[in-house]
Design an enzyme around this catalytic site. Structure first.
Site, PDB file in Angstrom:
ATOM      1  CE  LYS A  47      41.975  40.587  39.433  1.00 13.56           C
ATOM      2  NZ  LYS A  47      40.594  40.459  39.903  1.00 13.56           N
TER       3      LYS A  47
HETATM    4  N1  GLU Z   1      38.102  39.300  37.651  1.00 14.05           N
HETATM    5  C1  GLU Z   1      36.858  39.016  38.314  1.00 14.05           C
HETATM    6  C2  GLU Z   1      36.913  39.500  39.753  1.00 14.05           C
HETATM    7  O1  GLU Z   1      37.633  40.400  40.072  1.00 14.05           O
HETATM    8  C3  GLU Z   1      36.452  37.555  38.185  1.00 14.05           C
HETATM    9  C4  GLU Z   1      37.408  36.545  38.744  1.00 14.05           C
HETATM   10  C5  GLU Z   1      37.036  35.109  38.419  1.00 14.05           C
HETATM   11  O2  GLU Z   1      36.012  34.881  37.829  1.00 14.05           O
HETATM   12  O3  GLU Z   1      37.824  34.234  38.789  1.00 14.05           O
HETATM   13  O4  GLU Z   1      36.170  39.065  40.596  1.00 14.05           O
END
Ligand code: GLU
Length: 421
Positions: free
Chosen positions: A111
């Site tokens: 993240k």
């Molecule tokens: N931000 C989204 C999540 O929390 C998508 C992450 C992604 O597609 O890599 O799952």
């Protein structure tokens, strides 16, 4: 940066580790392995100086955390929000590891985030912020290493800048470096709707097991960003009655149902759903406590805590957001018989279609929207079935079952790869 109090009342990384501890205990996973999985492999903190439109320079704090790469490259979104701190990014990266493992897609968890208020920044400022941040982390991301995506406060435009900055530096276009790209530059059909569509599938899967459908179900959706707004639309299309909606400025409620399309139009015209004709105002706190059949928190973490859990009336909660329920609230809800479809199951549609986008980009061969949605249904429904089966067999909550499956898969991969050196 906002001076208002952070939405993070508790340390999110500690909460994520508490969830992991519960899983380790219940499924008797080796303590050494749990210690490995409780730590983040790499956390990068960078200063991001940006020239603002008025000529001044501001320095923002940016982070990229890779929790685990045992099952594949790290994967996860980038968040722009005033409350971003490294321990929030750590928690979110750990949840990505579990989410990818539960879905059976070959990624680890990551993240990123920048502490900033994107709502108060111009497009030019956001572009400079994104390009400088990308440059600062450029050696740590890549199609085989770590693949960012949108999250709270970022969108396809943000991903396009990231893609362009990375590609310009490499000297050629690198489609697989980021997902959630606009369609015109190698995005996937269905990606914008994917998280909400996955949440819809998870609710359908649950109701199917009860011989029930969404028709006539009274639902409350908290958050009107990408996930909440499209989930509300899908639920209404399925015949559910949306009795409450909210965004960061407040909530609206209507006993006989809100016209979700009118809410979209009102937001487009005024910037918020507050003041929607035919609805009455309700605070964000009261919205969560409205009587309904399904509550879908689709905004930020820690909205259901020990403090308000006893007042939640919904018998089913679908976690469109990551981490909206604290472990203490989870225990309370479970004892009251509330069924929670946990984040890693309910909102995994986004990363599943991100996986499809990455695969399509690597192959330079793009699928139809039907193909994307069919495969999304297949993967999310398979994960739901596996978690449900474990829940029934072991008599645990759906959260414990889903996290248990995921953690076990990462633990198995860790064991078979062995500890290096
Ligand atoms: N931000 C989204 C999540 O929390 C998508 C992450 C992604 O597609 O890599 O799952």
């Amino acid at each position: 940066m906002s001076t208002s109090e952070s939405h993070l009342r508790e340390n999110p990384y500690e909460l994520a580790r508490e969830q992991l501890r519960r899983v380790g205990e219940r499924f008797q996973i080796d303590a050494g392995t749990i210690a490995v999985l409780g730590a983040c492999k790499k956390a990068i903190e960078v200063a991001v100086p940006v020239r603002m439109d008025d000529g001044t320079i501001r320095v923002f704090q940016g982070y990229r955390v890779q929790h685990n790469v045992t099952r594949g490259p790290a994967k996860g979104g980038i968040r722009y929000h005033p409350d971003v701190v490294v321990d929030e990014v750590r928690a979110l990266s750990m949840w990505m590891t579990w989410k990818c493992a539960l879905m059976g897609i070959p990624f680890g968890g990551a993240k990123g985030g920048i502490a900033c208020d994107p709502k108060s920044m111009s497009k030019g400022e956001l572009e400079r912020l994104t390009r400088r941040f990308t440059t600062e982390i450029i050696n740590d991301i890549g199609p085989e290493q770590d693949i960012p995506a949108p999250d709270v406060g970022t969108d396809g435009q943000t991903m396009a800048w990231l893609y362009d900055t990375y590609s310009m530096n490499k000297g050629h276009s690198v489609l697989g470096v980021v997902t959630g790209k606009p369609l015109s530059i190698g995005g996937s059909l269905g990606r914008v709707e994917a998280t909400s569509r996955g949440a819809l599938f998870s609710l359908r899967n649950l109701l199917e097991r009860r011989g029930d459908t969404l028709v006539g179900k009274r639902v409350v959706v908290q958050g009107f960003g990408n996930v909440g707004s499209l989930l509300a639309r899908f639920l209404q299309q399925e015949g559910a009655i949306v009795v409450g909606l909210s965004d960061s400025r407040g909530g609206v409620a209507a006993r006989d149902g809100i016209d979700v399309e009118a809410a979209f139009a009102h937001k487009a015209a005024t910037g918020s759903i507050v003041g929607l004709a035919g609805s009455s105002p309700v605070t964000n706190e009261a919205l969560l406590e409205l009587p309904c059949d399904i509550l879908a928190p689709c905004a930020l973490e820690q909205v259901i805590t020990e403090e308000n859990a006893a007042r939640i009336q919904a018998p089913v909660i679908c976690e469109g957001a990551n981490g909206p329920i604290t472990p203490a609230a989870d225990t309370l809800l479970e004892s009251r018989g509330t069924l929670v479809i946990p984040d890693v199951l309910a909102n995994a549609g986004g990363v599943v279609v991100s996986y499809f986008e990455w695969v399509q980009g690597l192959q330079e061969y793009f699928w139809t929207e039907d193909e994307v949605n069919r495969r999304l249904d297949e993967i999310t429904s398979r994960a739901f079935a596996a978690a449900w089966e474990l829940k029934e067999r072991e008599d645990v909550s759906l959260r414990l079952a889903a996290y248990g499956l995921a953690v076990q898969r990462v633990a198995d991969a860790t064991a078979i790869r062995g500890l290096y050196p």
